[in-house]
Design a protein around this motif. Structure first.
Motif, mmCIF file in Angstrom:
data_model
loop_
_atom_site.group_PDB
_atom_site.id
_atom_site.type_symbol
_atom_site.label_atom_id
_atom_site.label_comp_id
_atom_site.label_asym_id
_atom_site.label_seq_id
_atom_site.Cartn_x
_atom_site.Cartn_y
_atom_site.Cartn_z
ATOM 1 N N LEU A 30 10.884 4.926 6.343
ATOM 2 C CA LEU A 30 12.361 4.059 4.944
ATOM 3 C C LEU A 30 11.383 4.428 3.927
ATOM 4 O O LEU A 30 12.569 4.221 3.047
ATOM 5 C CB LEU A 30 12.401 2.373 6.009
ATOM 6 N N LEU A 31 10.695 3.993 3.128
ATOM 7 C CA LEU A 31 10.180 4.875 1.712
ATOM 8 C C LEU A 31 10.141 5.822 1.022
ATOM 9 O O LEU A 31 10.856 6.213 0.295
ATOM 10 C CB LEU A 31 8.598 3.961 1.799
ATOM 11 N N ALA A 37 -5.793 10.634 14.965
ATOM 12 C CA ALA A 37 -4.804 12.005 15.265
ATOM 13 C C ALA A 37 -3.167 11.877 13.528
ATOM 14 O O ALA A 37 -3.545 12.300 13.132
ATOM 15 C CB ALA A 37 -4.141 12.243 16.563
ATOM 16 N N GLY A 38 -3.029 11.018 13.582
ATOM 17 C CA GLY A 38 -1.619 10.563 12.544
ATOM 18 C C GLY A 38 -2.195 10.427 11.371
ATOM 19 O O GLY A 38 -1.655 10.900 10.648
ATOM 20 N N PHE A 51 0.886 -0.804 -0.085
ATOM 21 C CA PHE A 51 0.017 -0.058 -0.302
ATOM 22 C C PHE A 51 0.951 1.199 0.271
ATOM 23 O O PHE A 51 1.024 2.002 -1.323
ATOM 24 C CB PHE A 51 -0.902 -0.146 1.108
ATOM 25 N N ASP A 52 1.929 0.890 0.244
ATOM 26 C CA ASP A 52 2.742 2.371 0.827
ATOM 27 C C ASP A 52 3.749 2.602 -0.579
ATOM 28 O O ASP A 52 3.991 3.225 -0.886
ATOM 29 C CB ASP A 52 4.087 2.072 2.230
ATOM 30 N N HIS A 58 4.248 -0.299 12.904
ATOM 31 C CA HIS A 58 4.854 -0.590 11.557
ATOM 32 C C HIS A 58 4.385 0.546 10.419
ATOM 33 O O HIS A 58 5.686 0.228 9.320
ATOM 34 C CB HIS A 58 4.590 -2.440 11.364
ATOM 35 N N GLN A 59 3.236 0.832 10.898
ATOM 36 C CA GLN A 59 3.331 2.326 9.324
ATOM 37 C C GLN A 59 4.073 3.499 9.164
ATOM 38 O O GLN A 59 5.168 3.878 8.448
ATOM 39 C CB GLN A 59 1.731 2.329 9.589
ATOM 40 N N PRO A 60 4.301 3.746 10.589
ATOM 41 C CA PRO A 60 5.483 4.869 10.745
ATOM 42 C C PRO A 60 6.929 4.669 9.976
ATOM 43 O O PRO A 60 7.795 5.548 9.306
ATOM 44 C CB PRO A 60 5.815 5.730 12.087
ATOM 45 N N VAL A 61 7.510 3.453 10.471
ATOM 46 C CA VAL A 61 8.641 2.719 10.305
ATOM 47 C C VAL A 61 9.104 2.879 8.746
ATOM 48 O O VAL A 61 9.752 2.967 8.024
ATOM 49 C CB VAL A 61 8.925 1.281 11.028
#
Length: 253
Positions: A244-245, A98-99, A32-33, A237-240
């Motif tokens: 990275l991407l 919020a994020g 998805f990212d 996991h998503q913020p990481v």
């Protein structure tokens, strides 16, 4: 089987199932990212290859949540301990809202998987005594997803249920535009089935849940630990992945 309430015991196989769902979720979110950054081009909203994966991943999380509640109740989980854990899930849901509002202001998550789990945990706790009736109740909750569009079309006054807030019930005729949406219907049915399956297994096949298994070691231990820290993993996991991407895209210019 009942464990002393002061010495709760986790069953490794439930954490293993949860870890499998977490790894699958990570792979899904990574793709998805990649699409979000334009590195691949996929239709995550309509392509059955992706929509069915999402449904399977969410089902895995909710079914194992139901299993966990069956075990916790068999161990004498009291309301104060329940509310402590529940507050962590609810607080994490607010962080997700919020994020996502910062990253996706027009499609932020107002009732995603953690919001749904927070509400469903209360419902499951209050209905745990239904016993065998949990199976048909779960089936009705799942069937409601398919019945709702016909009912709303036949009774137009019910159209208001599609609006944000009301659509948290899940009795809708059109999907909202949001990054994640896990309403009570049909997903409460999956957690009810997890609870019912857990109660049955504890009575008749406790070894299926790992009640007599040897302590986990090696890779299995790593997956078990991962499953036990599922909430922290979910939040991080998503913020990481996105970080990275984003760094890769920046380095590529």
């Amino acid at each position: 089987m009942v464990f002393p309430p002061t010495y709760p015991r986790r069953l490794d196989r439930i954490d293993l199932l949860r870890a499998v769902a977490m790894l699958w979720m990570t792979a899904y979110h990574f793709c998805f990212d990649l699409d979000h950054f334009g590195l691949i081009h996929e239709n995550f909203a309509r392509d059955p290859f992706w929509t069915w994966q999402r449904s399977a991943i969410v089902s895995g999380f909710l079914f194992t949540a139901g299993l966990s509640q069956a075990v916790a109740l068999s161990q004498g989980l009291d309301w104060p301990r329940f509310w402590r854990r529940w507050s962590q899930v609810a607080g994490a849901a607010l962080l997700v809202s919020a994020g996502s509002a910062l990253m996706f202001p027009n499609t932020f998550i107002y009732f995603g998987v953690l919001h749904g789990i927070a509400v469903m945990l209360i419902v499951v706790r209050l209905t745990a005594g239904w016993g065998g009736w949990l199976w048909p109740a779960g089936a009705l909750a799942i069937a409601a997803k398919f019945v709702a569009p016909m009912v709303i079309a036949a009774i137009p006054v019910l159209e208001f249920i599609n609006a944000p807030g009301w659509n948290a019930l899940g009795f809708i005729s059109r999907l909202p535009v949001t990054e994640d949406y896990v309403p009570l219907l049909p997903w409460l049915g999956v957690m009810w089935w997890g609870l019912a399956a857990g109660q049955w297994a504890l009575r008749h096949r406790p070894h299926w849940l790992g009640s007599d298994g040897a302590p986990a070691t090696g890779l299995k231990l790593g997956l078990v630990v991962m499953g036990r820290w599922s909430l922290s993993y979910y939040l991080l996991h998503q913020p990481v992945l996105i970080g990275l991407l984003a760094a890769v895209v920046w380095l590529r210019g």
